[in-house]
Enzyme design. Sequence first.
Site, short mmCIF file in Angstrom:
data_model
loop_
_atom_site.label_atom_id
_atom_site.label_comp_id
_atom_site.label_asym_id
_atom_site.label_seq_id
_atom_site.Cartn_x
_atom_site.Cartn_y
_atom_site.Cartn_z
N ILE A 274 5.41 20.59 11.13
CA ILE A 274 5.57 20.24 9.72
C ILE A 274 5.19 21.40 8.80
CG2 ILE A 274 4.79 18.61 7.91
CD1 ILE A 274 4.27 16.59 10.09
N GLN A 275 4.42 22.33 9.30
CA GLN A 275 3.88 23.39 8.46
C GLN A 275 4.94 24.19 7.69
OE1 GLN A 275 1.03 25.91 10.43
NE2 GLN A 275 -0.27 24.18 11.03
N TYR B 296 -4.62 15.30 6.34
CA TYR B 296 -5.87 14.55 6.46
C TYR B 296 -5.92 13.81 7.79
CZ TYR B 296 -10.09 12.57 4.34
OH TYR B 296 -11.40 12.27 4.03
N GLY C 52 -11.18 16.98 15.74
CA GLY C 52 -11.74 16.82 14.41
C GLY C 52 -12.90 15.85 14.32
N SER D 216 2.15 9.24 1.47
CA SER D 216 1.32 9.34 2.68
C SER D 216 0.37 8.15 2.80
CB SER D 216 0.51 10.64 2.66
OG SER D 216 -0.41 10.66 3.72
N GLU E 43 -3.32 24.99 27.30
CA GLU E 43 -2.82 23.62 27.20
C GLU E 43 -1.82 23.30 28.30
OE1 GLU E 43 -3.07 23.24 22.30
OE2 GLU E 43 -1.18 23.70 23.30
N HIS F 16 -4.50 27.24 13.69
CA HIS F 16 -3.75 27.62 14.88
C HIS F 16 -2.69 28.61 14.43
CE1 HIS F 16 -1.81 27.58 18.70
NE2 HIS F 16 -0.85 26.73 18.41
N SER G 199 -2.32 8.23 4.31
CA SER G 199 -3.68 8.74 4.35
C SER G 199 -4.31 8.86 2.96
CB SER G 199 -3.72 10.11 5.04
OG SER G 199 -3.31 10.02 6.38
#
Length: 333
Positions: free
Chosen positions: A90-91, A30, A138, A56, A199, A112, A58
């Site tokens: 973290i994915q 989030y 975002g 979290s 980037e 991504h 969030s």
Amino acid sequence: MTDEFTTTVYYDDDADESYLEDKTVAVLGYGSQGHAHAQNLDDSGVDVIVGLKEDSSSRAAVEADGLRVGTPAEAAAEAQIMVMLVPDTIQPAVYDEIEPELEEGDTLQFAHGFNIHYNQIDPPEHVDVTMVAPKSPGHLVRRTYKRGEGTPGLLAVYQNATGEAHEEGLSYAKAIGCTRAGVIETSFQEETETDLFGEQAVLCGGVTEMVKVGFETLVDAGYSPEMAYFECLNELKLIVDLMYEGGHMGMWNSVSDTAEYGGLTRGEEVINREGMEKILKEVQNGEFAREWISENQTNRPSYTQIRNAEQNHEIEIVGERLRDLFAWGDAEE
């Protein structure tokens, strides 16, 4: 050279909203993208649940925004579409939590392609694997949606187990507002490699290094840091805005002839094409990915050192002082 696009661009009329009907989307994360996707989906009538760790910070924001929240595993258990919107690093850990909940016909979606392209996540063959990637921060994805507009986006299909991955991805892109502006079809490889190169060589690495070295060159030659800051950093926004609105020629047509001639005849001297090609090769062969993965596995020692040096550079100190002195320092986004 052709005047036609070399890839397909999709708009609202190309997307069928029915592919999200009777489906639940688990938005995992989030942050910048997560909050925008979740709220836009909710406003579009899609059933959404946000997946966050129990501790979290969030979670309160999710509930305040009127959305449901559970752990990643709980959210995935309810959903047919699981969207990875936590940071790349973290994915893989989050994927390990939700992998047992991936059922045949489900969708694992990304914004991504890093972890798929560099084999950090290996999805089962019985699920669709897609990417819907807004080409915008975002907060702009959310802001433009609320204005009835949208931000451009990318769509890619890595694995099409159901035969409907492409159509479902377009439906999702419409629900978050991207098809209002236009969605370009790409691949996980192309998105990942061009994104990392852009980037590193231009948008984040190239531009900031050029600004910093330009600042240092003027200061070392005896010019005031304040003048160096204005010439090398502050005015950059004016130039980029002109390029954004009208391309290179739109910018050249707006600046003085002296600036145009100087830029056209001297710009090449500060650009190292060989260095850019080296950066692209390291992205393509996975060298950068392996370096970044290793950096995170060892608690980011180089990243921390370099970032601290950047934060303490004179251009940051001068810039903070100047921004406090001028009205644009307090301007809202």
